[in-house]
Write a protein that holds these residues in place. Structure first.
Motif, PDB file in Angstrom:
ATOM      1  N   ASP A  87       0.829  -1.226   0.000  1.00  0.00           N
ATOM      2  CA  ASP A  87       0.000   0.000   0.000  1.00  0.00           C
ATOM      3  C   ASP A  87       0.858   1.270   0.000  1.00  0.00           C
ATOM      4  N   LEU A  88       2.141   1.131   0.306  1.00  0.00           N
ATOM      5  CA  LEU A  88       3.035   2.292   0.374  1.00  0.00           C
ATOM      6  C   LEU A  88       3.923   2.416  -0.869  1.00  0.00           C
ATOM      7  N   ALA A  89       3.638   1.572  -1.889  1.00  0.00           N
ATOM      8  CA  ALA A  89       4.531   1.493  -3.054  1.00  0.00           C
ATOM      9  C   ALA A  89       4.768   2.845  -3.733  1.00  0.00           C
ATOM     10  N   ASP A  90       3.795   3.755  -3.635  1.00  0.00           N
ATOM     11  CA  ASP A  90       3.938   5.068  -4.288  1.00  0.00           C
ATOM     12  C   ASP A  90       4.661   6.098  -3.422  1.00  0.00           C
ATOM     13  N   LYS A  91       4.926   5.764  -2.180  1.00  0.00           N
ATOM     14  CA  LYS A  91       5.523   6.754  -1.258  1.00  0.00           C
ATOM     15  C   LYS A  91       7.003   6.961  -1.579  1.00  0.00           C
ATOM     16  N   PRO A  92       7.494   8.177  -1.356  1.00  0.00           N
ATOM     17  CA  PRO A  92       8.906   8.456  -1.672  1.00  0.00           C
ATOM     18  C   PRO A  92       9.889   7.637  -0.821  1.00  0.00           C
ATOM     19  N   PHE A  93       9.440   7.214   0.372  1.00  0.00           N
ATOM     20  CA  PHE A  93      10.350   6.487   1.264  1.00  0.00           C
ATOM     21  C   PHE A  93      10.271   4.967   1.095  1.00  0.00           C
ATOM     22  N   PHE A  94       9.455   4.499   0.125  1.00  0.00           N
ATOM     23  CA  PHE A  94       9.207   3.060  -0.007  1.00  0.00           C
ATOM     24  C   PHE A  94      10.493   2.251  -0.213  1.00  0.00           C
ATOM     25  N   LYS A  95      11.327   2.698  -1.161  1.00  0.00           N
ATOM     26  CA  LYS A  95      12.532   1.943  -1.485  1.00  0.00           C
ATOM     27  C   LYS A  95      13.485   1.876  -0.292  1.00  0.00           C
ATOM     28  N   LYS A  96      13.645   3.023   0.351  1.00  0.00           N
ATOM     29  CA  LYS A  96      14.520   3.114   1.523  1.00  0.00           C
ATOM     30  C   LYS A  96      14.013   2.194   2.641  1.00  0.00           C
ATOM     31  N   LEU A  97      12.697   2.194   2.823  1.00  0.00           N
ATOM     32  CA  LEU A  97      12.068   1.380   3.865  1.00  0.00           C
ATOM     33  C   LEU A  97      12.314  -0.113   3.627  1.00  0.00           C
ATOM     34  N   VAL A  98      12.044  -0.558   2.396  1.00  0.00           N
ATOM     35  CA  VAL A  98      12.227  -1.977   2.062  1.00  0.00           C
ATOM     36  C   VAL A  98      13.700  -2.357   2.169  1.00  0.00           C
ATOM     37  N   ASN A  99      14.554  -1.497   1.656  1.00  0.00           N
ATOM     38  CA  ASN A  99      15.988  -1.764   1.704  1.00  0.00           C
ATOM     39  C   ASN A  99      16.481  -1.872   3.143  1.00  0.00           C
ATOM     40  N   TYR A 100      16.028  -0.975   3.986  1.00  0.00           N
ATOM     41  CA  TYR A 100      16.467  -0.994   5.378  1.00  0.00           C
ATOM     42  C   TYR A 100      15.991  -2.243   6.111  1.00  0.00           C
ATOM     43  N   ILE A 101      14.718  -2.539   6.016  1.00  0.00           N
ATOM     44  CA  ILE A 101      14.191  -3.669   6.804  1.00  0.00           C
ATOM     45  C   ILE A 101      14.718  -4.993   6.269  1.00  0.00           C
ATOM     46  N   SER A 102      15.032  -5.049   4.952  1.00  0.00           N
ATOM     47  CA  SER A 102      15.560  -6.298   4.391  1.00  0.00           C
ATOM     48  C   SER A 102      16.974  -6.615   4.886  1.00  0.00           C
ATOM     49  N   GLN A 103      17.632  -5.648   5.493  1.00  0.00           N
ATOM     50  CA  GLN A 103      18.935  -5.947   6.107  1.00  0.00           C
ATOM     51  C   GLN A 103      18.786  -6.893   7.287  1.00  0.00           C
ATOM     52  N   GLY A 104      17.617  -6.833   7.960  1.00  0.00           N
ATOM     53  CA  GLY A 104      17.301  -7.746   9.040  1.00  0.00           C
ATOM     54  C   GLY A 104      18.308  -7.701  10.159  1.00  0.00           C
ATOM     55  N   PRO A 105      18.242  -8.646  11.087  1.00  0.00           N
ATOM     56  CA  PRO A 105      17.105  -9.548  11.227  1.00  0.00           C
ATOM     57  C   PRO A 105      15.934  -8.863  11.905  1.00  0.00           C
ATOM     58  N   VAL A 106      14.759  -9.440  11.702  1.00  0.00           N
ATOM     59  CA  VAL A 106      13.555  -8.967  12.375  1.00  0.00           C
ATOM     60  C   VAL A 106      12.980 -10.113  13.195  1.00  0.00           C
ATOM     61  N   ILE A 107      12.132  -9.761  14.143  1.00  0.00           N
ATOM     62  CA  ILE A 107      11.350 -10.763  14.871  1.00  0.00           C
ATOM     63  C   ILE A 107       9.900 -10.600  14.427  1.00  0.00           C
ATOM     64  N   ALA A 108       9.330 -11.661  13.876  1.00  0.00           N
ATOM     65  CA  ALA A 108       7.916 -11.656  13.474  1.00  0.00           C
ATOM     66  C   ALA A 108       7.119 -12.410  14.533  1.00  0.00           C
TER      67      ALA A 108
END
Ligand code: RTP
Length: 155
Positions: free
Chosen positions: A58-79
């Motif tokens: 839903d955020l694909a059009d936002k200017p920060f989308f790429k940065k957001l995905v790139n940052y969180i994909s560095q991981g690790p995360v707890i789901a």
């Protein structure tokens, strides 16, 4: 007469890489536990860009989308998946506002955060998105139904 119907539902929570790196996993889990909510799924992973693009579609059009995905994909995360009454709305109250600077003291973001791009945690914003996100991040057999038997051996 006014009736409020409280419905038991599920909430998807992700501790973002900044939350993991800050050592906040324990305190975050504790805040949901102490409220009375039940943990029914938990795993640590390095999320792929593919799952994050779907998660944040839903955020694909936002200017920060790429940065957001790139940052969180560095991981690790707890789901995690949490269960309990009114948990989506109450979870938002526990987490705080999107921007930590707008978040009340006593919330996770209000107590521990300063930047919107490092806001520690994600929580689903509706029951529908919680169900979508849980299906995206978890397989059915990764969700554990369990009962509290402690009254049988705590006196
Ligand atoms: P949340 O549920 O995480 O509070 O966020 P939201 O959906 O209310 O807010 P949304 O605008 O959808 O943002 C989702 C996540 O994107 C990151 N973000 N970065 N200006 C920025 O750099 C910016 N704005 C948002 C945050 O990590 C936010 O949680």
């Amino acid at each position: 007469y006014f009736f409020t119907i409280f419905i038991i539902s599920l909430l998807f929570i992700m501790i973002k890489p900044d939350g993991v790196q800050r050592g906040l996993c324990g305190v975050i889990i504790k805040r949901f536990e102490r409220k009375g909510y039940k943990l029914i799924g938990l795993k640590m992973l390095n999320p792929t860009e593919e799952i994050l693009k779907e998660h944040y579609k839903d955020l694909a059009d936002k200017p920060f989308f790429k940065k957001l995905v790139n940052y969180i994909s560095q991981g690790p995360v707890i789901a995690m998946v949490w269960e309990g009454v009114d948990i989506v709305k109450q979870g938002r109250r526990i987490i705080g506002e999107t921007n930590p600077l707008d978040s009340a003291v006593g919330t996770i973001r209000g107590d521990f955060g300063l930047e919107v791009g490092r806001n520690i945690i994600h929580g689903s914003d509706s029951v529908a998105s919680a169900n979508r996100e849980i299906n995206l991040w978890f397989k059915a057999d990764e969700l554990i139904q369990w009962k509290n038997h402690s009254t049988e051996w705590i006196y």
